[in-house]
Design a protein around this motif. Structure first.
Motif, PDB file in Angstrom:
ATOM      1  N   GLN A 182      60.468  39.983  68.776  1.00 26.12           N
ATOM      2  CA  GLN A 182      60.109  40.677  67.543  1.00 26.12           C
ATOM      3  C   GLN A 182      61.332  41.018  66.716  1.00 26.12           C
ATOM      4  O   GLN A 182      61.241  41.122  65.512  1.00 26.12           O
ATOM      5  N   ALA A 183      62.470  41.175  67.430  1.00 25.77           N
ATOM      6  CA  ALA A 183      63.679  41.569  66.719  1.00 25.77           C
ATOM      7  C   ALA A 183      64.008  40.544  65.650  1.00 25.77           C
ATOM      8  O   ALA A 183      64.079  39.362  65.920  1.00 25.77           O
ATOM      9  N   THR A 184      64.154  40.993  64.424  1.00 32.30           N
ATOM     10  CA  THR A 184      64.488  40.064  63.350  1.00 32.30           C
ATOM     11  C   THR A 184      65.678  40.568  62.575  1.00 32.30           C
ATOM     12  O   THR A 184      66.041  41.737  62.664  1.00 32.30           O
ATOM     13  N   THR A 185      66.268  39.688  61.842  1.00 35.11           N
ATOM     14  CA  THR A 185      67.311  40.116  60.929  1.00 35.11           C
ATOM     15  C   THR A 185      66.625  40.784  59.747  1.00 35.11           C
ATOM     16  O   THR A 185      65.415  40.695  59.584  1.00 35.11           O
TER      17      THR A 185
END
Lengths: 260, 285
Positions: free
Chosen positions: B276-279
């Motif tokens: 889920q981690a996005t920039t």
């Protein structure tokens, strides 16, 4: 100056792979040696088997023949004692920055609290404090490669093997990371083997450059680089830099013509 | 030579803007829900109108008003909840057991290429049998109670999980494994630290398919022989030409499947935070 001590020597190593049209000879009777606290770059035409050499030293591949001697003792490989760093940062996407840095220490079974303290110290030194809980996906290419470098160095490897570690980065980031690497090598007094296709990088960083011929790889010539600079950037301004660069270029050019 | 290019761009742009503005009022969670509910309401209204006008046979198709009356009656009597609970329990139990054992077996095949190659044709053979065809035997073996339904659900879900887990383990990034070996890791460490985590997205992706298969197993098991559950209810009602009850059963199954899907969705999103981690920037196509 005391005589240079040989730390690692690779003697008469051959390796071939089964290909479609019979065996492909990648390494043929290859020999070279690395001194204590050496910084050696290996350059050669692409596909000449540079990565195969690393895989053999790291114990990921077995040579068909030949010996590896480490500090006077014949060994199978340096598995577990080398640090491998590649062009791909190979960070584990499901681990945070801290988790990635801890990977090797975990594998080795180091006490968790001790390992974490060490990791924080390294992260701070490489300017990554505050990013401990970030996932690799959220970091820039340069930061990811710095994490990979920490992961390599924190294991305190006998010899870090760097396989084109900066070639996927933009020029500015590469210059910066070359500086970080050079400082780290001096701080931790490491012997480093660097595979690169970047002649510029090889001259700026190394004490010696090993030039390989095309497949099967043989050592063509070894150059001592006599540049005493504090950083890779100043090294590029050294009076001798251009001469080394030109010589190496010429040597590689001849081979590309041959192999083409 | 000069060329004049005629363009309707200003007009088109204006119209596009107008459309976009109109869309924006509906393109919110509430706006979309409104449109979705409206679609369902129109569908039922047309159906009901068709029944009243005589175009649709209430005997063969049922009618929305009849369905709602039956629904209300079955809720009040408690039968619907009891049946739903049983089917749900069978489906979830079958899903959990099948997925866990299938995944573990599939992952374990990573350990030995020899064993994996040995059992591969058997897995393909077993997988090619329509598992529903096993239902009569399963009832013979495990009786008409809970176990036969769970067994059927397990037979449907286990192979899906097994094949997905095995494939994902085979596809796990070799470079990550090499890196660990160069660090001195043994096979178990490579398995647990590099292979298993990298297969998790694929394994969790099978949850979505398998929760549906769990329901299929439970309902088909109830069709064959059962005294309880939504499958039993649907089967009994259709043999009595009680179409309204059949629809109630089907819609209840739909609701169960719907809820389970979103539960799985939440599990998927919370169990893999690194995915889920996005920039900071998100792209718009």
């Amino acid at each position: 100056m005391p005589p240079k001590q040989v730390q690692l020597s690779v003697a008469n190593v051959s390796k071939s792979f089964a290909g479609k049209n019979g065996d492909v000879n990648v390494l043929d009777d290859l020999s070279f040696s690395i001194n204590e606290s050496d910084f050696v770059s290996i350059i050669g035409p692409s596909g000449c088997g540079k990565t195969t050499i690393f895989n053999i030293i790291a114990g990921l591949l077995e040579p068909d023949s030949g010996t590896i001697t480490y500090r006077g003792q014949e060994i199978d490989s340096l598995r577990g004692r080398v640090g491998y760093m590649m062009q791909k940062d190979l960070l584990f996407p499901w681990r945070t920055v801290l988790g990635n840095v801890l990977l090797g220490l975990e594998t080795r079974g180091v006490d968790a609290r001790e390992a974490e303290a060490k990791a924080h110290e390294y992260l701070k030194q490489f300017g990554l404090a505050g990013f401990e809980n970030a996932y690799p996906k959220t970091l820039s290419g340069g930061m990811r490669q710095r994490v990979a470098l920490i992961r390599t160095l924190i294991m305190d490897p006998d010899i870090p093997l760097l396989d084109e570690p900066f070639s996927a980065l933009d020029y500015q980031t590469r210059l910066y990371l070359e500086g970080v690497l050079k400082d780290a090598v001096q701080t931790y007094k490491k012997t480093v083997i660097l595979v690169t296709h970047d002649i510029d990088e090889a001259v700026a960083l190394s004490k010696r450059v090993v030039v390989l011929s095309g497949r099967p790889a043989r050592v063509k010539v070894v150059h001592e680089i006599d540049i005493d600079a504090t950083s890779p950037v100043t090294a590029r301004n050294d009076a001798n830099f251009a001469t080394y660069f030109k010589t190496l270029c010429a040597e590689l050019d001849i081979q590309t013509e041959k192999t083409a | 030579m000069t060329m004049t290019i005629q363009t309707a761009a200003p007009v088109r742009a204006k119209r596009k803007l107008k459309l976009a503005r109109k869309r924006a009022t509906f393109d919110t969670t509430l706006g979309r829900a409104f449109l979705q509910i409206a679609a369902v309401a129109i569908f039922f209204a047309l159906w009901e109108a068709g029944v009243h006008a005589g175009y649709v046979s209430a005997f063969l198709m049922g009618s929305p008003s009849g369905i709602f009356a039956t629904f209300y009656k079955l809720i009040l009597s408690g039968e619907l909840l009891a049946d739903s609970w049983i089917t749900l329990f069978e489906a979830i139990l079958g899903f959990v057991i099948g997925t866990i054992f299938g995944s573990l077996f599939g992952l374990a095949l990573w350990y030995s290429v020899f064993v994996a190659k040995l059992v591969e044709p058997f897995i393909v053979a077993i997988n090619s049998v329509p598992k529903i065809a096993l239902a009569p035997i399963v009832v013979l073996w495990f009786g008409t109670g809970l176990i036969s339904k769970v067994a059927l659900a397990v037979s449907l879900t286990a192979l899906v999980a097994l094949i997905a887990a095995y494939q994902a383990a085979k596809d796990a990034d070799v470079d990550l494994q090499s890196l660990m070996i160069s660090m001195g890791a043994d096979k178990h460490q490579v398995f647990w630290k590099a292979v298993v985590p990298s297969t998790l997205p694929a394994i969790i992706a099978t949850f979505r398919i398998n929760i549906g298969f769990g329901l299929v197993g439970a309902v088909v098991g109830e069709f064959i022989s059962s005294q309880r559950g939504l499958g039993h209810m649907i089967f009994l009602a259709s043999s009595l030409y009680d179409l309204n009850s059949v629809w109630v059963g089907l819609f209840t199954l739909m609701i169960l499947g719907f809820v389970l899907y979103y539960v799985i969705d939440i599990i998927e999103r919370t169990s893999l935070p690194w995915k889920q981690a996005t920039t900071s920037h998100q792209i718009q196509v």
